[in-house]
Design a protein around this motif. Structure first.
Motif, PDB file in Angstrom:
ATOM      1  N   THR A  46       0.101  -4.640  -6.507  1.00  0.00           N
ATOM      2  CA  THR A  46       1.144  -3.785  -7.044  1.00  0.00           C
ATOM      3  C   THR A  46       0.821  -2.586  -7.656  1.00  0.00           C
ATOM      4  O   THR A  46       1.043  -1.403  -7.686  1.00  0.00           O
ATOM      5  CB  THR A  46       2.151  -4.523  -7.626  1.00  0.00           C
ATOM      6  N   GLU A  57      -2.129  -7.456  -8.895  1.00  0.00           N
ATOM      7  CA  GLU A  57      -3.128  -6.358  -8.912  1.00  0.00           C
ATOM      8  C   GLU A  57      -2.783  -5.256  -7.891  1.00  0.00           C
ATOM      9  O   GLU A  57      -3.013  -4.186  -8.177  1.00  0.00           O
ATOM     10  CB  GLU A  57      -4.500  -6.832  -8.790  1.00  0.00           C
ATOM     11  N   ARG A  84      -7.057  -8.527   5.003  1.00  0.00           N
ATOM     12  CA  ARG A  84      -8.126  -8.510   6.052  1.00  0.00           C
ATOM     13  C   ARG A  84      -9.668  -9.036   5.279  1.00  0.00           C
ATOM     14  O   ARG A  84     -10.339  -9.675   6.076  1.00  0.00           O
ATOM     15  CB  ARG A  84      -8.107  -7.250   6.821  1.00  0.00           C
ATOM     16  N   MET A 113      -2.363  -8.975  10.945  1.00  0.00           N
ATOM     17  CA  MET A 113      -3.398  -8.845  12.178  1.00  0.00           C
ATOM     18  C   MET A 113      -3.037  -7.451  12.985  1.00  0.00           C
ATOM     19  O   MET A 113      -2.045  -6.888  13.110  1.00  0.00           O
ATOM     20  CB  MET A 113      -2.651 -10.027  13.049  1.00  0.00           C
ATOM     21  N   GLU A 162      -2.038  -1.406  -8.194  1.00  0.00           N
ATOM     22  CA  GLU A 162      -2.938  -0.312  -7.584  1.00  0.00           C
ATOM     23  C   GLU A 162      -2.081   0.577  -6.707  1.00  0.00           C
ATOM     24  O   GLU A 162      -2.308   1.776  -6.630  1.00  0.00           O
ATOM     25  CB  GLU A 162      -3.978  -0.972  -6.616  1.00  0.00           C
ATOM     26  N   HIS A 210       1.800  -1.666   2.127  1.00  0.00           N
ATOM     27  CA  HIS A 210       1.574  -2.447   3.042  1.00  0.00           C
ATOM     28  C   HIS A 210       0.012  -2.004   3.367  1.00  0.00           C
ATOM     29  O   HIS A 210      -0.776  -3.124   3.637  1.00  0.00           O
ATOM     30  CB  HIS A 210       2.336  -2.142   4.055  1.00  0.00           C
ATOM     31  N   HIS A 211      -0.484  -0.943   3.597  1.00  0.00           N
ATOM     32  CA  HIS A 211      -1.853  -0.514   3.678  1.00  0.00           C
ATOM     33  C   HIS A 211      -2.739  -1.122   2.745  1.00  0.00           C
ATOM     34  O   HIS A 211      -3.640  -2.041   3.225  1.00  0.00           O
ATOM     35  CB  HIS A 211      -1.886   0.944   3.569  1.00  0.00           C
ATOM     36  N   ARG A 212      -2.619  -1.391   1.675  1.00  0.00           N
ATOM     37  CA  ARG A 212      -3.325  -1.909   0.586  1.00  0.00           C
ATOM     38  C   ARG A 212      -3.392  -3.482   0.525  1.00  0.00           C
ATOM     39  O   ARG A 212      -4.472  -4.049   0.695  1.00  0.00           O
ATOM     40  CB  ARG A 212      -2.948  -1.417  -0.910  1.00  0.00           C
ATOM     41  N   VAL A 250       3.859  -9.398  -1.885  1.00  0.00           N
ATOM     42  CA  VAL A 250       3.599 -10.924  -1.816  1.00  0.00           C
ATOM     43  C   VAL A 250       3.946 -11.301  -0.667  1.00  0.00           C
ATOM     44  O   VAL A 250       3.292 -12.615  -0.259  1.00  0.00           O
ATOM     45  CB  VAL A 250       4.529 -11.060  -3.112  1.00  0.00           C
ATOM     46  N   VAL A 295      -2.585  -5.251   3.479  1.00  0.00           N
ATOM     47  CA  VAL A 295      -3.230  -5.412   4.596  1.00  0.00           C
ATOM     48  C   VAL A 295      -4.804  -5.579   4.493  1.00  0.00           C
ATOM     49  O   VAL A 295      -5.490  -6.393   4.996  1.00  0.00           O
ATOM     50  CB  VAL A 295      -2.704  -4.664   5.633  1.00  0.00           C
ATOM     51  N   ASP A 296      -5.099  -4.450   3.838  1.00  0.00           N
ATOM     52  CA  ASP A 296      -6.690  -4.321   3.603  1.00  0.00           C
ATOM     53  C   ASP A 296      -7.376  -5.556   2.875  1.00  0.00           C
ATOM     54  O   ASP A 296      -8.178  -5.891   3.080  1.00  0.00           O
ATOM     55  CB  ASP A 296      -6.862  -2.932   2.640  1.00  0.00           C
ATOM     56  N   ARG A 297      -6.436  -5.994   1.970  1.00  0.00           N
ATOM     57  CA  ARG A 297      -6.905  -7.098   1.056  1.00  0.00           C
ATOM     58  C   ARG A 297      -6.900  -8.253   2.035  1.00  0.00           C
ATOM     59  O   ARG A 297      -7.802  -9.140   1.641  1.00  0.00           O
ATOM     60  CB  ARG A 297      -6.129  -6.941  -0.237  1.00  0.00           C
TER      61      ARG A 297
END
Lengths: 232, 187
Positions: free
Chosen positions: B55, B53, B93, B153, B57, B85-87, B42, B89-91
């Protein structure tokens, strides 16, 4: 031996560990690490590990409680293999009938992660030719069962049903000729503004009933029947 | 409410059970880590429904990939938060790729670095200790952590945003992490 190029790769370990690289850079970095001499690759991995462990400790500063409903949704989604549960439940809030239509559409596209996800109970029920929906008031909310006799299964959706008092549970009963059979319980923590549960083995039961039971549930209903949803 | 960090060996044991499809162990993993995972997600996404969603996943990924977790390579919490964090950040971006989100993104990114912790309710020794360590960083270092970790970023984007050259940003990020690591005594 550390060459300038090696140093540059090592410098990237920190941004890589923080996910502060683009998808393309990530792939390129991983390719270079895989091809790097062993000590260099080990130094890179060690820095990445340290960055991630550090940020794991730092996560204490951002800790925040998720909404309680997420627990039941996540556990149900994992064990039923249904990663679209949340979205499906959100759709179910509108109306049970709409939930069947929207839910079926959501399941249709909910296969992005795995090429062949196992078919879930909910999917099977929604896809069944004989799918039925029945709703009844429960507390201040609504209990809805979407079920299929062909599939011998159903999905329960509860909206705005208040949680049972601490120390008690809601218990679901499949009512049949041989009397009530427990179909599971829901404690205070499990009941959220919108809660789902899977019903398997409907058998020859004619209705789904709810009672409040003490502790972790009973072998026979001891409380008054709060709602009864006919499965026909 | 924040729990102390879950003891790593407890999570290790639970994840081994999760790998064998133990639903009760999965529920325990969720309970022990949910505030860390959701809080991080969040923090990055700043939207509660996207965060729910994402979380979910993350935990489904934990459920599927528990057998891949190797305690020799790092702690269970770090393994899970890396996925989270990866998920996230993907979202973020994917969203900021659409210009409609750009204004929101800029507003968020322009927050003072102190904002890193300002929204958190300060409870517990662990959080206090982390905040004290964040305070030992320079403003410029904290800003880099904010942009590169919490705003999703890339370090190149950070260098553009701050009009600083790439090597400056890389060393600033590295120094920030080194400072935090030493202060927090992460081995």
């Amino acid at each position: 031996m550390t060459e300038p190029n090696d140093f540059e790769l090592l410098e990237l370990a920190t941004p890589y560990g923080l996910d502060a690289v683009s998808r393309e850079e990530r792939a390129e970095i991983e390719r270079r690490v895989a091809a790097a001499p062993r000590p260099l690759a080990a130094a890179f991995e060690d820095e990445v590990r340290a960055v991630r462990e550090t940020m794991a400790v730092v996560s204490a500063a951002t800790a925040a409680e998720p909404p309680a409903r997420l627990r039941a949704a996540t556990l149900a989604a994992a064990t039923s293999g249904d990663k679209r549960q949340l979205r499906w439940r959100a759709a179910a809030l509108a109306s049970a009938a709409a939930a069947v239509v929207v839910g079926a559409a959501a399941f249709g596209v909910g296969v992005l992660m795995r090429p062949h996800p196992p078919s879930t109970v909910a999917e099977q029920v929604l896809a069944a030719p004989d799918v039925h929906t029945v709703s009844r008031p429960l507390g201040n909310g609504t209990a809805t069962v979407v079920f299929s006799r062909d599939r011998n299964a159903g999905v329960l959706v509860m909206n705005n049903v208040p949680p049972p008092s601490p120390g008690t549970v809601y218990q679901m009963w499949l009512m049949g000729a041989k009397g009530p059979t427990s179909a599971g319980t829901m404690g205070t923590a499990a009941v959220a503004p919108s809660t789902t549960a899977t019903l398997t083995d409907l058998g020859s039961s004619t209705a789904l009933a709810f009672t409040v039971e003490p502790g972790t549930g009973s072998s026979h209903p001891t409380g008054a029947i709060l709602a009864e949803l006919p499965l026909s | 409410m924040t729990r102390p960090p879950p003891p790593s060996n407890e999570l290790d044991v639970l994840l081994r059970k999760v790998a064998r499809r133990d639903a009760a162990a999965f529920a325990a993993v969720y309970d022990l880590t949910k505030s860390r995972v959701y809080g991080l997600v969040v923090r990055v996404l700043r939207d509660s429904s996207y965060s729910e969603e994402t979380t979910q996943e993350v935990y489904l990924e934990v459920w599927r990939r528990a057998s891949e977790y190797d305690s020799r390579k790092g702690s269970a919490l770090a393994w899970m938060l890396t996925m989270a964090h990866h998920r996230a950040v993907d979202r973020v971006r994917a969203e900021t790729a659409s210009s409609a989100r750009e204004s929101r993104y800029i507003t968020v990114s322009a927050d003072p670095p102190r904002d890193l912790v300002a929204e958190s309710v300060i409870t517990g020794d662990e959080r206090r200790r982390v905040i004290d360590c964040l305070d030992t960083l320079t403003d410029a270092q904290r800003q880099c952590i904010q942009l590169a970790y919490y705003d999703g970023m890339t370090y190149s984007e950070v260098s553009q945003r701050l009009s600083a050259n790439l090597s400056t940003i890389k060393s600033r990020i590295r120094d920030a992490l080194r400072g935090l690591r030493n202060c927090l005594e992460v081995p």
